[in-house]
Design a protein around this motif. Structure first.
Motif, PDB file in Angstrom:
ATOM      1  N   ALA A  78       8.009   2.121  -8.807  1.00 16.43           N
ATOM      2  CA  ALA A  78       8.137   1.567  -7.447  1.00 16.43           C
ATOM      3  C   ALA A  78       9.142   0.431  -7.421  1.00 16.43           C
ATOM      4  CB  ALA A  78       6.774   1.086  -6.949  1.00 16.43           C
ATOM      5  N   GLU A  79       9.067  -0.441  -8.406  1.00 13.90           N
ATOM      6  CA  GLU A  79       9.987  -1.577  -8.455  1.00 13.90           C
ATOM      7  C   GLU A  79      11.424  -1.120  -8.645  1.00 13.90           C
ATOM      8  OE1 GLU A  79      10.654  -5.328 -11.412  1.00 13.90           O
ATOM      9  OE2 GLU A  79       8.594  -4.860 -10.855  1.00 13.90           O
ATOM     10  N   MET A  80      11.647  -0.179  -9.553  1.00 14.09           N
ATOM     11  CA  MET A  80      13.009   0.300  -9.815  1.00 14.09           C
ATOM     12  C   MET A  80      13.609   0.993  -8.593  1.00 14.09           C
ATOM     13  SD  MET A  80      12.863   1.758 -13.677  1.00 14.09           S
ATOM     14  CE  MET A  80      14.640   1.916 -13.827  1.00 14.09           C
ATOM     15  N   LEU A  81      12.780   1.729  -7.868  1.00 10.62           N
ATOM     16  CA  LEU A  81      13.275   2.476  -6.707  1.00 10.62           C
ATOM     17  C   LEU A  81      13.194   1.673  -5.417  1.00 10.62           C
ATOM     18  CD1 LEU A  81      11.783   6.028  -7.411  1.00 10.62           C
ATOM     19  CD2 LEU A  81      14.067   5.157  -7.942  1.00 10.62           C
ATOM     20  N   ARG A  82      12.627   0.466  -5.527  1.00 12.76           N
ATOM     21  CA  ARG A  82      12.469  -0.408  -4.360  1.00 12.76           C
ATOM     22  C   ARG A  82      11.694   0.292  -3.242  1.00 12.76           C
ATOM     23  NH1 ARG A  82      16.192  -4.851  -3.528  1.00 12.76           N
ATOM     24  NH2 ARG A  82      17.018  -5.410  -5.531  1.00 12.76           N
ATOM     25  N   ILE A  83      10.573   0.898  -3.649  1.00 11.37           N
ATOM     26  CA  ILE A  83       9.695   1.530  -2.679  1.00 11.37           C
ATOM     27  C   ILE A  83       8.298   0.944  -2.830  1.00 11.37           C
ATOM     28  CG2 ILE A  83      11.020   3.679  -2.526  1.00 11.37           C
ATOM     29  CD1 ILE A  83       8.977   5.004  -4.385  1.00 11.37           C
ATOM     30  N   ASP A  84       7.483   1.146  -1.829  1.00 13.41           N
ATOM     31  CA  ASP A  84       6.113   0.656  -1.840  1.00 13.41           C
ATOM     32  C   ASP A  84       5.344   1.340  -2.976  1.00 13.41           C
ATOM     33  OD1 ASP A  84       3.121   1.113  -0.539  1.00 13.41           O
ATOM     34  OD2 ASP A  84       4.047  -0.833  -0.058  1.00 13.41           O
ATOM     35  N   PRO A  85       4.503   0.609  -3.708  1.00 13.65           N
ATOM     36  CA  PRO A  85       3.732   1.224  -4.796  1.00 13.65           C
ATOM     37  C   PRO A  85       2.893   2.424  -4.346  1.00 13.65           C
ATOM     38  CG  PRO A  85       3.621  -1.149  -4.969  1.00 13.65           C
ATOM     39  CD  PRO A  85       4.318  -0.843  -3.667  1.00 13.65           C
ATOM     40  N   SER A  86       2.368   2.385  -3.118  1.00 10.99           N
ATOM     41  CA  SER A  86       1.572   3.531  -2.653  1.00 10.99           C
ATOM     42  C   SER A  86       2.457   4.766  -2.471  1.00 10.99           C
ATOM     43  CB  SER A  86       0.837   3.194  -1.360  1.00 10.99           C
ATOM     44  OG  SER A  86       1.745   2.912  -0.321  1.00 10.99           O
ATOM     45  N   ARG A  87       3.691   4.573  -2.024  1.00  7.39           N
ATOM     46  CA  ARG A  87       4.644   5.691  -1.905  1.00  7.39           C
ATOM     47  C   ARG A  87       4.970   6.243  -3.286  1.00  7.39           C
ATOM     48  NH1 ARG A  87       6.970  10.106  -0.542  1.00  7.39           N
ATOM     49  NH2 ARG A  87       9.219  10.165  -0.569  1.00  7.39           N
ATOM     50  N   ALA A  88       5.229   5.355  -4.239  1.00  7.40           N
ATOM     51  CA  ALA A  88       5.523   5.792  -5.606  1.00  7.40           C
ATOM     52  C   ALA A  88       4.336   6.566  -6.174  1.00  7.40           C
ATOM     53  CB  ALA A  88       5.854   4.591  -6.486  1.00  7.40           C
ATOM     54  N   SER A  89       3.144   6.104  -5.919  1.00  3.70           N
ATOM     55  CA  SER A  89       1.939   6.773  -6.409  1.00  3.70           C
ATOM     56  C   SER A  89       1.815   8.176  -5.823  1.00  3.70           C
ATOM     57  CB  SER A  89       0.713   5.935  -6.057  1.00  3.70           C
ATOM     58  OG  SER A  89      -0.450   6.538  -6.566  1.00  3.70           O
ATOM     59  N   ARG A  90       2.112   8.332  -4.538  1.00  2.00           N
ATOM     60  CA  ARG A  90       2.043   9.658  -3.901  1.00  2.00           C
ATOM     61  C   ARG A  90       3.094  10.604  -4.485  1.00  2.00           C
ATOM     62  NH1 ARG A  90       1.240   6.399   0.620  1.00  2.00           N
ATOM     63  NH2 ARG A  90       3.399   6.642   1.300  1.00  2.00           N
ATOM     64  N   VAL A  91       4.307  10.096  -4.700  1.00  2.00           N
ATOM     65  CA  VAL A  91       5.367  10.949  -5.264  1.00  2.00           C
ATOM     66  C   VAL A  91       4.996  11.358  -6.692  1.00  2.00           C
ATOM     67  CG1 VAL A  91       7.807  11.084  -5.936  1.00  2.00           C
ATOM     68  CG2 VAL A  91       7.170   9.993  -3.779  1.00  2.00           C
ATOM     69  N   VAL A  92       4.520  10.411  -7.483  1.00  2.00           N
ATOM     70  CA  VAL A  92       4.111  10.720  -8.861  1.00  2.00           C
ATOM     71  C   VAL A  92       2.972  11.739  -8.850  1.00  2.00           C
ATOM     72  CG1 VAL A  92       2.996   9.767 -10.923  1.00  2.00           C
ATOM     73  CG2 VAL A  92       4.973   8.602  -9.927  1.00  2.00           C
ATOM     74  N   ALA A  93       1.980  11.558  -7.967  1.00  2.00           N
ATOM     75  CA  ALA A  93       0.861  12.508  -7.883  1.00  2.00           C
ATOM     76  C   ALA A  93       1.369  13.916  -7.562  1.00  2.00           C
ATOM     77  CB  ALA A  93      -0.147  12.048  -6.838  1.00  2.00           C
ATOM     78  N   ASP A  94       2.326  14.000  -6.644  1.00  2.00           N
ATOM     79  CA  ASP A  94       2.912  15.294  -6.295  1.00  2.00           C
ATOM     80  C   ASP A  94       3.607  15.903  -7.508  1.00  2.00           C
ATOM     81  OD1 ASP A  94       3.727  17.437  -4.588  1.00  2.00           O
ATOM     82  OD2 ASP A  94       5.671  16.458  -4.303  1.00  2.00           O
ATOM     83  N   MET A  95       4.327  15.076  -8.252  1.00  2.00           N
ATOM     84  CA  MET A  95       5.053  15.568  -9.425  1.00  2.00           C
ATOM     85  C   MET A  95       4.094  15.981 -10.539  1.00  2.00           C
ATOM     86  SD  MET A  95       8.251  12.922  -9.355  1.00  2.00           S
ATOM     87  CE  MET A  95       9.241  13.725 -10.615  1.00  2.00           C
ATOM     88  N   VAL A  96       2.987  15.287 -10.663  1.00  2.00           N
ATOM     89  CA  VAL A  96       1.953  15.679 -11.640  1.00  2.00           C
ATOM     90  C   VAL A  96       1.413  17.052 -11.237  1.00  2.00           C
ATOM     91  CG1 VAL A  96      -0.377  15.162 -12.486  1.00  2.00           C
ATOM     92  CG2 VAL A  96       1.355  13.345 -12.380  1.00  2.00           C
TER      93      VAL A  96
END
Length: 175
Positions: A78-96
């Motif tokens: 989230a920090e590297m992509l400058r996005i909200d942690p909840s957004r990063a979590s959703r994208v990671v969950a989708d990728m998992v």
């Protein structure tokens, strides 16, 4: 029309077509417009993992860049992509769910969950690299080797300077 209005002021370097700095600026704009279309990423997705989104590639690239420093967490992504942690979590969950990433317990702290690439994720990154090198090779195919080598050195130097300026000013910019 006055003489001043019809002729660019020679002290204003940005108005001179022959000056390198404005040419670089215009070329950067053209390159940004082309890369903004994300051709390389789209080609890689098409050939390796149809159905993925460009944001998935951003996450893979963030993981690739962060791995040398240690374990990668959703927060780091989230920090590297400058996005909200909840957004990063959703994208990671989708990728998992798509078997591009997997979650594991940290070796350093079993209470912490880290994100790692699966073989499919690694294959997708390899395909992106292959697409990028193929496109660059096609662009410079008719250049003399000396020109390619000189451009590579100068472009690396330019990007290094760009990163340095950006990092020095980025701390003052709102996140």
């Amino acid at each position: 029309m006055s003489k001043t209005a019809s002729k660019p002021d020679e002290s204003d370097a940005t108005s001179l077509d022959v000056d390198g700095v404005p040419r670089i600026g215009r070329s950067m704009t053209r390159m940004r417009l082309m890369t903004g279309r994300r051709l390389i990423g789209r080609l890689a997705i098409q050939s390796v993992a149809p159905g993925l989104e460009l944001s998935h590639l951003d996450v893979l690239d963030a993981i690739r860049r962060a791995q040398p420093a240690g374990e990668v967490t959703v927060g780091a992504i989230a920090e590297m992509l400058r996005i909200d942690p909840s957004r990063a979590s959703r994208v990671v969950a989708d990728m998992v769910g798509r078997d591009v990433l997997r979650r594991e317990a940290s070796q350093a702290d079993a209470r912490r969950i880290i994100v790692v690439m699966t073989p499919l994720g690694q294959r997708l990154l390899s395909e992106i690299k292959a697409q990028k090198l193929s496109i660059v090779s096609e662009i410079v195919a008719d250049w003399p080797k000396e020109d390619v080598d000189a451009f590579a050195a100068l472009f690396e130097r330019f990007i290094g300077g760009y990163e340095k300026v950006f990092l020095s000013r980025d701390k003052d910019m709102p996140g």
